[in-house]
Design a protein around this motif. Structure first.
Motif, short mmCIF file in Angstrom:
data_model
loop_
_atom_site.label_atom_id
_atom_site.label_comp_id
_atom_site.label_asym_id
_atom_site.label_seq_id
_atom_site.Cartn_x
_atom_site.Cartn_y
_atom_site.Cartn_z
N GLU A 264 29.32 41.27 31.10
CA GLU A 264 30.69 41.82 31.45
C GLU A 264 31.08 41.23 32.90
O GLU A 264 32.45 41.17 32.98
N GLN A 265 29.92 40.52 33.59
CA GLN A 265 30.64 40.03 34.62
C GLN A 265 31.54 38.60 34.44
O GLN A 265 32.40 38.06 34.81
N LEU A 266 30.88 37.95 33.25
CA LEU A 266 31.58 36.81 32.83
C LEU A 266 32.81 37.00 32.12
O LEU A 266 33.84 36.34 32.25
N GLN A 267 32.73 38.42 31.26
CA GLN A 267 34.24 38.75 31.05
C GLN A 267 35.15 39.19 32.19
O GLN A 267 36.43 38.58 32.06
N ALA A 268 34.66 39.57 33.40
CA ALA A 268 35.66 39.53 34.46
C ALA A 268 36.05 38.20 35.18
O ALA A 268 37.43 38.30 35.38
N ASP A 269 35.36 37.35 34.95
CA ASP A 269 35.60 36.15 35.62
C ASP A 269 36.64 35.34 34.67
O ASP A 269 37.79 34.73 35.09
N TYR A 270 36.47 35.70 33.48
CA TYR A 270 37.17 35.10 32.41
C TYR A 270 38.89 35.80 32.66
O TYR A 270 39.65 35.03 32.49
N GLU A 271 38.86 37.01 32.89
CA GLU A 271 40.05 37.61 33.07
C GLU A 271 40.99 37.07 34.39
O GLU A 271 42.11 36.87 34.62
N ASN A 272 39.85 36.85 35.53
CA ASN A 272 40.42 36.62 36.75
C ASN A 272 40.99 35.07 36.63
O ASN A 272 41.84 34.58 37.49
N THR A 273 40.01 34.30 35.86
CA THR A 273 40.78 32.55 35.88
C THR A 273 41.77 32.47 34.98
O THR A 273 42.17 31.34 34.66
#
Length: 207
Positions: free
Chosen positions: A68-77
């Motif tokens: 989930e954290q990686l998915q959030a980073d993916y959306e932010n970048t």
């Protein structure tokens, strides 16, 4: 010293053979202990497998949070690290599948251990019942033997009593017969050694 060396050693009393139960030639106590040890081993395995399954679930949860954290980073970048995230996603999928397989295996193992534990408990209960039946049978045989010994002792006491009474009567008859003989008859009997002594009842035996 020669007498002592010449004596034969007393034979040792052999212990009665233990009660054998089952085809393996084990005694009831040995079978009971073996079953109990097997149950304890299964219980330890059950606890260990449960802990492993719990740990696997924790690891899965941690991986989910990481994803989930990686998915959030993916959306932010804005997909700048698409390749890296894709790689992590594939790794997570593979690890997730592996953990799911491990959990499935552990759950099946736990079910099997539960079944074995139940079967072992049933076998232990049957062993206890067999042991109680054997003990009850032995107690019954001991009581019967004791009763026979008491009856034999009573019969022997009665026979001894009858024998003593008969001997007392014979002695009393002999004394009375001796006391009722006329004077001089005893001396004549001593002079004539060929005359046999009187039998019971006072009548002389034929010459």
């Amino acid at each position: 010293m020669a007498d002592k060396k010449g004596k034969k050693p007393k034979p040792k009393r052999e212990k009665p053979p233990p009660v054998v139960v089952g085809e393996e030639g084990m005694t009831t106590e040995e079978l009971f202990l073996k079953t109990q040890m097997h149950i304890e081993s299964l219980e330890r395995q059950f606890v260990q497998r449960t802990e492993e399954m719990t740990q696997a679930r924790v690891e899965e949860q941690e991986l989910r949070e990481k994803c989930e954290q990686l998915q959030a980073d993916y959306e932010n970048t804005q997909k700048e690290r698409f390749d890296i995230i894709s790689d992590f996603t594939r790794q997570h999928k593979a690890m997730q599948d592996e953990l799911i397989n491990r959990i499935t295996v552990l759950e099946n193992t736990i079910c099997d251990l539960k079944d074995q534990l139940e079967l072992s408990r049933i076998a232990l209960e049957e062993t206890r019942k067999d042991k109680d039946q054997i003990i009850a049978q032995k107690d019954k045989e001991i009581i019967e033997q004791e009763q026979k010994m008491v009856e034999m002792a009573d019969e022997f006491e009665e026979m001894l009593k009858d024998t003593l009474e008969k001997m007392s009567e014979r002695i009393e008859n002999t004394v009375q017969s001796t006391m009722t003989e006329p004077p001089g008859k005893g001396a004549a009997a001593q002079g004539d050694s060929s005359t046999p002594p009187p039998v019971e009842g006072g009548a002389p035996a034929p010459a």
